[in-house]
Design an enzyme around this catalytic site. Sequence first.
Site, PDB file in Angstrom:
ATOM      1  N   CYS A 313       0.858  -1.186   0.000  1.00  0.00           N
ATOM      2  CA  CYS A 313       0.000   0.000   0.000  1.00  0.00           C
ATOM      3  C   CYS A 313       0.895   1.238   0.000  1.00  0.00           C
ATOM      4  O   CYS A 313       1.979   1.223   0.598  1.00  0.00           O
ATOM      5  CB  CYS A 313      -0.890  -0.013   1.238  1.00  0.00           C
ATOM      6  SG  CYS A 313      -2.146   1.279   1.242  1.00  0.00           S
ATOM      7  N   ARG A 322       1.960  16.168  -5.395  1.00  0.00           N
ATOM      8  CA  ARG A 322       2.475  16.943  -6.539  1.00  0.00           C
ATOM      9  C   ARG A 322       3.860  17.522  -6.268  1.00  0.00           C
ATOM     10  O   ARG A 322       4.224  18.569  -6.798  1.00  0.00           O
ATOM     11  CB  ARG A 322       1.504  18.045  -6.947  1.00  0.00           C
ATOM     12  CG  ARG A 322       0.135  17.510  -7.328  1.00  0.00           C
ATOM     13  CD  ARG A 322      -0.658  18.479  -8.188  1.00  0.00           C
ATOM     14  NE  ARG A 322      -1.922  17.898  -8.560  1.00  0.00           N
ATOM     15  CZ  ARG A 322      -2.094  16.980  -9.515  1.00  0.00           C
ATOM     16  NH1 ARG A 322      -1.048  16.551 -10.184  1.00  0.00           N
ATOM     17  NH2 ARG A 322      -3.280  16.493  -9.784  1.00  0.00           N
ATOM     18  N   LYS A 327       6.463   9.258  -6.556  1.00  0.00           N
ATOM     19  CA  LYS A 327       7.461   8.613  -7.414  1.00  0.00           C
ATOM     20  C   LYS A 327       8.676   8.192  -6.593  1.00  0.00           C
ATOM     21  O   LYS A 327       9.283   7.144  -6.841  1.00  0.00           O
ATOM     22  CB  LYS A 327       7.879   9.580  -8.526  1.00  0.00           C
ATOM     23  CG  LYS A 327       6.732   9.958  -9.470  1.00  0.00           C
ATOM     24  CD  LYS A 327       7.148  11.069 -10.418  1.00  0.00           C
ATOM     25  CE  LYS A 327       5.979  11.495 -11.295  1.00  0.00           C
ATOM     26  NZ  LYS A 327       6.328  12.654 -12.148  1.00  0.00           N
ATOM     27  N   GLU A 347       1.762  -5.098  -5.116  1.00  0.00           N
ATOM     28  CA  GLU A 347       0.666  -6.040  -4.865  1.00  0.00           C
ATOM     29  C   GLU A 347      -0.465  -5.790  -5.849  1.00  0.00           C
ATOM     30  O   GLU A 347      -0.822  -4.656  -6.142  1.00  0.00           O
ATOM     31  CB  GLU A 347       0.173  -5.885  -3.422  1.00  0.00           C
ATOM     32  CG  GLU A 347      -0.898  -6.882  -3.028  1.00  0.00           C
ATOM     33  CD  GLU A 347      -1.255  -6.791  -1.559  1.00  0.00           C
ATOM     34  OE1 GLU A 347      -2.456  -6.770  -1.240  1.00  0.00           O
ATOM     35  OE2 GLU A 347      -0.319  -6.727  -0.731  1.00  0.00           O
TER      36      GLU A 347
END
Length: 447
Positions: A313, A322, A327, A347
């Site tokens: 998760c 933002r 990333k 997952e």
Amino acid sequence: MGSMDGPTPTTENGRTARTNTTCNGNKQQQKIQSDDGFDLSVVAADKENEVFRKGKPGLLPLEVGTRVMCRWRDGKFHPVKVIERRKMVSAGPNDYEYYVHYTEFNRRLDEWVKLEQLDLDSVEADVDEKVEDKATSLKMTRHQKRKIDETHVEGHEELDAASLREHEEFTKVKNIATIELGRYEIETWYFSPFPPEYNDSLKLYFCEFCLNFMKRKEQLQRHMRKCDLKHPPGDEIYRSGTLSMFEVDGKKNKVYGQNLCYLAKLFLDHKTLYYDVDLFLFYVLCECDDRGCHMVGYFSKEKHSEESYNLACILTLPPYQRKGYGKFLIAFSYELSKKEGKVGTPERPLSDLGMLSYKGYWTRVLLEILKKHKSNISIKELSDMTAIKADEILSTLQSLELIQYRKGQHAICADPKVLDRHLKAAGRGGLEVDVSKLIWTPYKEQG
């Protein structure tokens, strides 16, 4: 921040709640802006208070399931569906508030509205939901969707159709409207199954270090005088500049792990809330200053995964979205896989938004390697270098039309001009993980 004085409404199924919060002091509040830069969290005063009561006699109160036009924060009318209604205590027979879903937008923007915001002339009879949903989805511009759909990955979306309907029925009304976490006040997006004693709380106050939550500001202030934590209760495994990552063992810090799951569920729609956190490690990303290490986001992973999952998760908290942190978290999960000496994968199943995030990461990583690597390179070699599964490398390169099938084998075509074009389209890669600052021992080697 506090609630406006007034009667406490109750829903018809017995739940209690309150609405209309105002912001005092120096708290920072998350805001959404429309395409023309209009602040959607500010409601225009006079025009917003116009009352639309022209509907047919006997129309009120509106039934659950009614479709009507509602004035939103941008001052414009948008189609909504009434999800729930509640009668104001000590009010007249038609004094209800309505919990509505804006059919153009994500469920995270569902909210309680007053009758004044509804145009009763627009009340619709039976509507074919599939036709309407298709029509309203076409009304949104790409820019509107980008504004509303913040970049984050929704986790654990393993629900079949029947379970999804049951989930949406159980979680259809947000139980907590806002939270206070450190210096931020944040509007929540979704229902989270807090213990029953918190059901009547409009707002919860979180300790940003241990993640204990309280009903009142005074409780938080007393708690902060006693709480000796200044960072998540785990091992710091990464520090680069002001960024720090902590590994928290769910078995050693069970309450923290459960509190983190409660918090995350407020911003993840279909996340399964794990009460048994013993099997998970939580990697909590923080911004650090002289006051301590402040949580930005996190990802979790199973201690032992037969499917080679390196992430279960992932969430970036709304005030920090933002900024490239999502990333960064994805990249960090792959750096851990490299340290473990094995390939990793998130997952399954992934949400659509989650798959887009991962495809973006795989694309940038692979293109950058191909651009630097002058000689021929195989998919197996790419997998060894990146810890990305071979089939995900293949599907990514095929989507970029960089794979040719020659003499029974897949061959990578790495024309520099083509790579540059794809790299430009892929956009920025976000914050980089400085591997030299990662000090970490895989769980299986920790004794």
